[in-house]
Design an enzyme around this catalytic site. Structure first.
Site, PDB file in Angstrom:
ATOM      1  N   TYR A   1       8.405   4.043   4.266  1.00 56.66           N
ATOM      2  CA  TYR A   1       7.222   4.376   3.474  1.00 56.66           C
ATOM      3  C   TYR A   1       7.618   4.630   2.021  1.00 56.66           C
ATOM      4  O   TYR A   1       7.020   4.064   1.098  1.00 56.66           O
ATOM      5  CB  TYR A   1       6.526   5.609   4.056  1.00 56.66           C
ATOM      6  CG  TYR A   1       5.311   6.044   3.252  1.00 56.66           C
ATOM      7  CD1 TYR A   1       4.109   5.370   3.376  1.00 56.66           C
ATOM      8  CD2 TYR A   1       5.388   7.109   2.356  1.00 56.66           C
ATOM      9  CE1 TYR A   1       3.003   5.740   2.629  1.00 56.66           C
ATOM     10  CE2 TYR A   1       4.294   7.486   1.604  1.00 56.66           C
ATOM     11  CZ  TYR A   1       3.093   6.803   1.750  1.00 56.66           C
ATOM     12  OH  TYR A   1       2.004   7.176   0.994  1.00 56.66           O
TER      13      TYR A   1
ATOM     14  N   LYS B   1       6.702   2.464  -1.545  1.00 59.49           N
ATOM     15  CA  LYS B   1       6.074   3.076  -2.711  1.00 59.49           C
ATOM     16  C   LYS B   1       6.990   3.015  -3.941  1.00 59.49           C
ATOM     17  O   LYS B   1       6.508   2.896  -5.071  1.00 59.49           O
ATOM     18  CB  LYS B   1       5.671   4.521  -2.398  1.00 59.49           C
ATOM     19  CG  LYS B   1       4.597   4.633  -1.322  1.00 59.49           C
ATOM     20  CD  LYS B   1       3.322   3.871  -1.691  1.00 59.49           C
ATOM     21  CE  LYS B   1       2.209   4.073  -0.668  1.00 59.49           C
ATOM     22  NZ  LYS B   1       0.961   3.374  -1.047  1.00 59.49           N
TER      23      LYS B   1
ATOM     24  N   SER C   1       2.619   6.941  -4.508  1.00 59.30           N
ATOM     25  CA  SER C   1       2.807   8.228  -3.837  1.00 59.30           C
ATOM     26  C   SER C   1       3.940   8.972  -4.533  1.00 59.30           C
ATOM     27  O   SER C   1       4.839   8.343  -5.117  1.00 59.30           O
ATOM     28  CB  SER C   1       3.172   8.019  -2.363  1.00 59.30           C
ATOM     29  OG  SER C   1       3.547   9.233  -1.753  1.00 59.30           O
TER      30      SER C   1
END
Length: 241
Positions: free
Chosen positions: A143, A147, A132
């Site tokens: 998150y 990533k 991402s």
């Protein structure tokens, strides 16, 4: 026909990728938790194999890879697409944090660990990890952390496997309309699916989609103070009791 495992295949980027690969002549092994949606995607493709899988479960990953190997005695590709988001604040509950780490980072590691020996024996294969832009620009709390870590793992595995015939590619989408985003005028998941198919055929280090996000990544890396100002407090704006 080449056999490719696609995780998170029941919706969004995974579904678009599975359909695109199926139409391109791949035998797609579909993995996701939602059996009904998974079977619907398999029916749409016609030649796909649906394997209901919770990627947080090591035994389920082993069963998925074993089933894929049964199709034609080889595994030509792995698309580590399954992923989840959640509360982006450092104050996120522990179960949210743990689940994101398990799905976004630990599962891809386990899947790569499962398929690499098979691909080594074949002397060929392609692994595509879906990262991402949030793995380049820290904004999404845990998150983003998963990533960032996946990006480091991708680089490490790619270098480890140089000369084996196995390609390892990181694809980093920006905001994509997957049905869960309330932003308007976003590109659909097909743009990422196209990048995935291209990476399976011709592996590369990294692909950012859409291309416009490359400028943001370069700016955040070269001028982190600017990113601090632009994104200040954004992750913590969710109301809390």
């Amino acid at each position: 026909m080449p056999v490719v495992i696609v995780t998170g295949a029941s919706s969004g980027i995974g579904r678009a990728t599975a359909i695109r690969l199926g139409r391109a002549g791949y035998t797609v092994v579909l993995a996701a938790r939602r059996t009904d949606k998974l079977e619907a995607v398999a029916a749409e493709i016609g030649t796909a194999v649906a394997v209901p899988t919770d990627v947080r479960d090591p035994a389920a990953i082993e069963a998925l890879v074993a089933r894929a190997l049964e199709v034609d005695g080889r595994i030509d590709g792995l698309v580590n697409n399954a992923g989840i988001g959640g509360d982006s604040s450092i104050l996120a509950d522990d179960d949210v944090v743990t689940q994101m780490i398990d799905v976004n980072l630990v599962a891809p590691i386990r899947l790569m660990r499962a398929v690499v020996p098979i691909m080594r024996e074949q002397g060929a294969g392609s692994i595509v990890n879906i990262g991402s832009v949030a793995g380049e620009i820290g904004l999404g709390g845990t998150y983003s952390a998963t990533k960032f870590a996946l990006r480091g793992m991708n680089d490490s595995v790619r270098r480890e496997l140089i000369g084996t015939g196995i390609g390892v590619t990181l694809i980093e989408p920006g905001f994509i309309d997957t049905g869960f985003n309330n932003r308007k005028n976003l590109p659909g998941p097909e743009i990422v699916a196209a990048a995935i198919e291209s990476a399976l055929r011709r592996p590369r280090r990294r692909t950012v989609v859409p291309l416009k996000y490359r400028a943001a990544i370069v700016a955040a890396t070269a001028m982190p103070f600017l990113a601090d100002r632009l994104y200040a407090g954004r992750a913590a704006r969710k109301p809390r009791p």
